[in-house]
Write an enzyme that holds these catalytic residues in place. Structure first.
Site, PDB file in Angstrom:
ATOM      1  N   SER A 161      47.732  44.207  29.597  1.00  0.00           N
ATOM      2  CA  SER A 161      48.800  43.228  29.816  1.00  0.00           C
ATOM      3  C   SER A 161      49.380  42.774  28.473  1.00  0.00           C
ATOM      4  O   SER A 161      49.831  43.603  27.697  1.00  0.00           O
ATOM      5  CB  SER A 161      48.265  42.062  30.651  1.00  0.00           C
ATOM      6  OG  SER A 161      49.315  41.314  31.177  1.00  0.00           O
ATOM      7  N   ARG A 233      50.483  28.474  37.112  1.00  0.00           N
ATOM      8  CA  ARG A 233      49.347  29.383  37.336  1.00  0.00           C
ATOM      9  C   ARG A 233      49.345  29.901  38.767  1.00  0.00           C
ATOM     10  O   ARG A 233      49.018  31.061  39.021  1.00  0.00           O
ATOM     11  CB  ARG A 233      48.036  28.669  37.010  1.00  0.00           C
ATOM     12  CG  ARG A 233      46.798  29.552  37.139  1.00  0.00           C
ATOM     13  CD  ARG A 233      46.834  30.744  36.176  1.00  0.00           C
ATOM     14  NE  ARG A 233      45.517  31.335  35.985  1.00  0.00           N
ATOM     15  CZ  ARG A 233      45.263  32.353  35.184  1.00  0.00           C
ATOM     16  NH1 ARG A 233      46.239  32.913  34.496  1.00  0.00           N
ATOM     17  NH2 ARG A 233      44.037  32.823  35.049  1.00  0.00           N
ATOM     18  N   ASP A 326      49.541  47.093  41.198  1.00  0.00           N
ATOM     19  CA  ASP A 326      50.106  46.095  40.262  1.00  0.00           C
ATOM     20  C   ASP A 326      51.578  45.835  40.606  1.00  0.00           C
ATOM     21  O   ASP A 326      52.410  46.742  40.534  1.00  0.00           O
ATOM     22  CB  ASP A 326      49.967  46.634  38.830  1.00  0.00           C
ATOM     23  CG  ASP A 326      50.293  45.579  37.764  1.00  0.00           C
ATOM     24  OD1 ASP A 326      50.982  44.594  38.086  1.00  0.00           O
ATOM     25  OD2 ASP A 326      49.850  45.756  36.623  1.00  0.00           O
ATOM     26  N   HIS A 356      47.503  43.521  39.496  1.00  0.00           N
ATOM     27  CA  HIS A 356      47.504  43.516  38.029  1.00  0.00           C
ATOM     28  C   HIS A 356      46.126  43.176  37.444  1.00  0.00           C
ATOM     29  O   HIS A 356      45.674  43.799  36.479  1.00  0.00           O
ATOM     30  CB  HIS A 356      48.550  42.503  37.562  1.00  0.00           C
ATOM     31  CG  HIS A 356      48.694  42.366  36.092  1.00  0.00           C
ATOM     32  ND1 HIS A 356      49.218  43.364  35.304  1.00  0.00           N
ATOM     33  CD2 HIS A 356      48.376  41.346  35.260  1.00  0.00           C
ATOM     34  CE1 HIS A 356      49.236  42.960  34.047  1.00  0.00           C
ATOM     35  NE2 HIS A 356      48.714  41.745  33.987  1.00  0.00           N
ATOM     36  N   ASP A 357      45.457  42.179  38.022  1.00  0.00           N
ATOM     37  CA  ASP A 357      44.141  41.778  37.505  1.00  0.00           C
ATOM     38  C   ASP A 357      43.092  42.882  37.609  1.00  0.00           C
ATOM     39  O   ASP A 357      41.971  42.703  37.108  1.00  0.00           O
ATOM     40  CB  ASP A 357      43.640  40.537  38.246  1.00  0.00           C
ATOM     41  CG  ASP A 357      44.028  39.235  37.551  1.00  0.00           C
ATOM     42  OD1 ASP A 357      44.453  39.291  36.380  1.00  0.00           O
ATOM     43  OD2 ASP A 357      43.906  38.162  38.181  1.00  0.00           O
TER      44      ASP A 357
HETATM   45  C1  LIG Z   1      35.420  36.190  34.381  1.00  0.00           C
HETATM   46  C2  LIG Z   1      36.269  35.095  33.758  1.00  0.00           C
HETATM   47  O1  LIG Z   1      36.232  33.977  34.149  1.00  0.00           O
HETATM   48  S1  LIG Z   1      37.302  35.547  32.499  1.00  0.00           S
HETATM   49  C3  LIG Z   1      37.715  34.094  31.645  1.00  0.00           C
HETATM   50  C4  LIG Z   1      38.777  34.323  30.684  1.00  0.00           C
HETATM   51  N1  LIG Z   1      39.841  34.765  31.464  1.00  0.00           N
HETATM   52  C5  LIG Z   1      40.591  35.745  31.039  1.00  0.00           C
HETATM   53  O2  LIG Z   1      40.450  36.207  29.990  1.00  0.00           O
HETATM   54  C6  LIG Z   1      41.582  36.255  31.954  1.00  0.00           C
HETATM   55  C7  LIG Z   1      41.893  35.318  32.976  1.00  0.00           C
HETATM   56  N2  LIG Z   1      40.995  35.410  34.109  1.00  0.00           N
HETATM   57  C8  LIG Z   1      41.447  35.705  35.257  1.00  0.00           C
HETATM   58  O3  LIG Z   1      42.591  35.964  35.384  1.00  0.00           O
HETATM   59  C9  LIG Z   1      40.520  35.611  36.410  1.00  0.00           C
HETATM   60  O4  LIG Z   1      39.525  34.660  36.112  1.00  0.00           O
HETATM   61  C10 LIG Z   1      39.844  36.883  36.824  1.00  0.00           C
HETATM   62  C11 LIG Z   1      40.830  38.002  36.955  1.00  0.00           C
HETATM   63  C12 LIG Z   1      38.826  37.329  35.837  1.00  0.00           C
HETATM   64  C13 LIG Z   1      39.245  36.486  38.177  1.00  0.00           C
HETATM   65  O5  LIG Z   1      38.736  37.555  38.862  1.00  0.00           O
HETATM   66  P1  LIG Z   1      37.823  37.343  40.148  1.00  0.00           P
HETATM   67  O6  LIG Z   1      36.463  36.930  39.762  1.00  0.00           O
HETATM   68  O7  LIG Z   1      37.952  38.565  40.995  1.00  0.00           O
HETATM   69  O8  LIG Z   1      38.525  36.127  40.837  1.00  0.00           O
HETATM   70  P2  LIG Z   1      38.780  35.756  42.324  1.00  0.00           P
HETATM   71  O9  LIG Z   1      40.195  35.965  42.602  1.00  0.00           O
HETATM   72  O10 LIG Z   1      37.806  36.397  43.265  1.00  0.00           O
HETATM   73  O11 LIG Z   1      38.466  34.201  42.275  1.00  0.00           O
HETATM   74  C14 LIG Z   1      37.164  33.753  42.250  1.00  0.00           C
HETATM   75  C15 LIG Z   1      37.150  32.236  42.268  1.00  0.00           C
HETATM   76  O12 LIG Z   1      37.923  31.755  43.368  1.00  0.00           O
HETATM   77  C16 LIG Z   1      37.124  30.846  44.106  1.00  0.00           C
HETATM   78  N3  LIG Z   1      37.553  30.895  45.503  1.00  0.00           N
HETATM   79  C17 LIG Z   1      37.543  31.938  46.347  1.00  0.00           C
HETATM   80  N4  LIG Z   1      38.027  31.541  47.553  1.00  0.00           N
HETATM   81  C18 LIG Z   1      38.349  30.236  47.442  1.00  0.00           C
HETATM   82  C19 LIG Z   1      38.888  29.273  48.347  1.00  0.00           C
HETATM   83  N5  LIG Z   1      39.191  29.580  49.613  1.00  0.00           N
HETATM   84  N6  LIG Z   1      39.086  28.020  47.879  1.00  0.00           N
HETATM   85  C20 LIG Z   1      38.789  27.686  46.600  1.00  0.00           C
HETATM   86  N7  LIG Z   1      38.281  28.561  45.707  1.00  0.00           N
HETATM   87  C21 LIG Z   1      38.057  29.823  46.140  1.00  0.00           C
HETATM   88  C22 LIG Z   1      35.704  31.346  43.942  1.00  0.00           C
HETATM   89  O13 LIG Z   1      34.765  30.337  44.240  1.00  0.00           O
HETATM   90  C23 LIG Z   1      35.726  31.721  42.477  1.00  0.00           C
HETATM   91  O14 LIG Z   1      35.564  30.554  41.710  1.00  0.00           O
HETATM   92  P3  LIG Z   1      34.998  30.649  40.200  1.00  0.00           P
HETATM   93  O15 LIG Z   1      35.860  31.632  39.465  1.00  0.00           O
HETATM   94  O16 LIG Z   1      35.165  29.267  39.703  1.00  0.00           O
HETATM   95  O17 LIG Z   1      33.587  31.102  40.298  1.00  0.00           O
HETATM   96  N1  LIG Z   2      44.740  37.049  34.751  1.00  0.00           N
HETATM   97  C1  LIG Z   2      45.076  37.493  33.446  1.00  0.00           C
HETATM   98  C2  LIG Z   2      46.203  38.410  33.575  1.00  0.00           C
HETATM   99  C3  LIG Z   2      47.403  38.215  32.729  1.00  0.00           C
HETATM  100  O1  LIG Z   2      47.879  39.467  32.398  1.00  0.00           O
HETATM  101  C4  LIG Z   2      45.249  36.325  32.502  1.00  0.00           C
HETATM  102  O2  LIG Z   2      45.296  35.202  32.971  1.00  0.00           O
HETATM  103  O3  LIG Z   2      45.249  36.518  31.302  1.00  0.00           O
END
Ligand SMILES: CC(=O)SCCNC(=O)CCNC(=O)[C@H](O)C(C)(C)COP(=O)(O)OP(=O)(O)OC[C@H]1O[C@@H](n2cnc3c(N)ncnc32)[C@H](O)[C@@H]1OP(=O)(O)O
Ligand SMILES: N[C@@H](CCO)C(=O)O
EC number: 2.3.1.31
Length: 387
Positions: A161, A233, A326, A356-357
């Site tokens: 990204s 967001r 994506d 995308h994620d």
């Molecule tokens: C792993 C990390 O946290 S990376 C941290 C740094 N982040 C980055 O660099 C990039 C940004 N990060 C992101 O964009 C995202 O965090 C990602 C892509 C890594 C998330 O991927 P996934 O784990 O597959 O996320 P997903 O979409 O399943 O969401 C999970 C969260 O949603 C929560 N959730 C799921 N369903 C619900 C609901 N109905 N209501 C409220 N919360 C919910 C889960 O409890 C979980 O919470 P948590 O993350 O606090 O444990």
């Molecule tokens: N979920 C990622 C994707 C952006 O490309 C972020 O928050 O950085």
């Protein structure tokens, strides 16, 4: 062998914990806009050991809201766990027994590197006076960090990204310093669709009373533009996921304990609320806008005779991958990149329902791509060298 400059990695009063920081204090950084950014600080983390010949250094570049914390748990100084934690460590695709990984927080960010929340020339936060940045400006800052670390040439540059945009700029702008290239879920240029989604997010932030024209950094805790950032967001997260995947996961289900027929939330609403809440606790709205604008600036062909001519500048090994679902940076954008990069393998597809994620979530598939690319980088190293 050049010694590491003494300032490299030195902790200074005011530096964030858990990271090393490099201060480019001597001269302001010239920006594409013609402005200059003084007192640039780059926060970065490293994994592994730099080999004596410095030929095993790999630059790993994060996406919009990521930071230098590639691996490891959340903790002091680290608001979130490592974003490629599963891929990093001895024997893993980003093998820390073999490679020296350098992960800087991008210029304009809010996890240690200079950004809108950093002190400006008058000592107060830059806020709205922070200069407009481009992806090339971010790479210019990373180039200075590479110089400070004594790394003349990266064995490989990797990113997804916004990180993929920077990786591409490294390859095209500095081909002699880019040993191999892995680009995930990024385009050759930001298009109307991406800029449009970004504009909607920016409008949400600016509509928040707490935004105060961008001069909110001195406001009392809780009085910043959290509502606007949260709305941004929610919009963004929908572009990071795929409609069918969300449909399959949540459908019309009610959030447990709530009744949508009586004003309660559907699960998808609660899920977006959760992601909005998490981001507002770890990210600065001014940085969000600065980095989004940098992504909108992305155009490899600008001033280089167009995209095809720009991509022809890099002839090293390259691997370009996209996620099948994506909708932010659709697969056809990566196909075009793979076709136009002279040293690229055919497009690799990350098969995922997550949109995308997928480049963050599908770690098995991404791990195989990293191994393939670093295998090619290893084959090109000038001479055997162990860390
Ligand atoms: C792993 C990390 O946290 S990376 C941290 C740094 N982040 C980055 O660099 C990039 C940004 N990060 C992101 O964009 C995202 O965090 C990602 C892509 C890594 C998330 O991927 P996934 O784990 O597959 O996320 P997903 O979409 O399943 O969401 C999970 C969260 O949603 C929560 N959730 C799921 N369903 C619900 C609901 N109905 N209501 C409220 N919360 C919910 C889960 O409890 C979980 O919470 P948590 O993350 O606090 O444990
Ligand atoms: N979920 C990622 C994707 C952006 O490309 C972020 O928050 O950085």
């Amino acid at each position: 062998m050049r010694p590491l400059p003494p300032a490299t990695g030195a902790w200074r009063e005011g530096d964030p914990p858990g990271r090393r920081c490099w201060h480019h204090a001597e001269t302001p950084l010239p920006l594409e806009s013609g402005r200059h950014l003084p007192g640039v600080r780059i926060a970065y983390e490293t994994w592994g050991r730099l080999a004596p010949d410095r030929a095993n250094a790999v630059l790993v570049l994060h996406a919009l809201t990521g930071d230098s914390h590639l691996a490891g748990p959340a903790g002091p100084g680290h608001p979130a766990p490592g974003w490629w934690d599963a891929l990093t460590g001895p024997g893993r695709p980003l093998d820390t027994d073999r490679w020296f990984l350098v992960v800087p927080n991008a210029l304009g960010g809010c996890q240690g590197t200079t950004g809108p929340a950093s002190p400006g020339p008058d000592g107060r936060p830059w806020g709205p006076d922070f200069p407009h940045l481009t992806i090339r400006d971010q790479v210019a800052a990373e180039l200075l960090l590479a110089d400070a670390l004594g790394i003349d040439r990266w064995a490989a540059v990797l990113g997804g990204s916004m990180g993929g945009m920077r990786a591409l700029e490294w390859a095209v702008g500095h081909p002699e310093r880019t040993g191999a290239l892995l680009v995930l879920a990024a385009p050759a240029a930001a298009g109307a669709d991406q800029i449009g989604w970004s504009a909607a997010q920016a409008a949400a932030i600016r509509a928040d009373r707490g935004w105060r024209g961008g001069r909110y950094h001195d406001a009392a805790p809780g009085e910043g533009p959290h509502l606007g950032l949260g709305a941004a967001r929610r919009i963004a997260h929908l572009t990071y996921r795929a409609g069918p995947g969300l449909e399959a996961r949540f459908g019309r289900a009610a959030q447990p304990g709530e009744d949508p027929a009586d004003g309660g939330r559907h699960q998808i609403e609660s899920y977006l609320d959760h992601h909005a809440d998490k981001l507002t606790r770890r990210f600065d709205a001014g940085s969000y806008l600065a980095l989004s604008a940098a992504m909108n600036s992305h155009d490899l062909g600008r001033g280089r005779g167009g995209t095809t001519a720009a991509l022809a500048r890099y002839r090293g090994p390259a691997l370009v991958a996209g996620v099948t679902t994506d909708r932010l940076h659709p697969l056809h954008q990566q196909r075009e990149l793979a076709r136009a990069l002279p040293g690229a393998d055919p497009l690799a597809e990350i098969d995922s329902p997550h949109g995308h994620d997928g480049f963050l979530v599908e770690t098995d598939q991404v791990g195989r791509l990293i191994r393939a690319l670093l295998g090619r980088a290893l084959a090109r190293r000038p001479a055997p060298s162990t860390p």
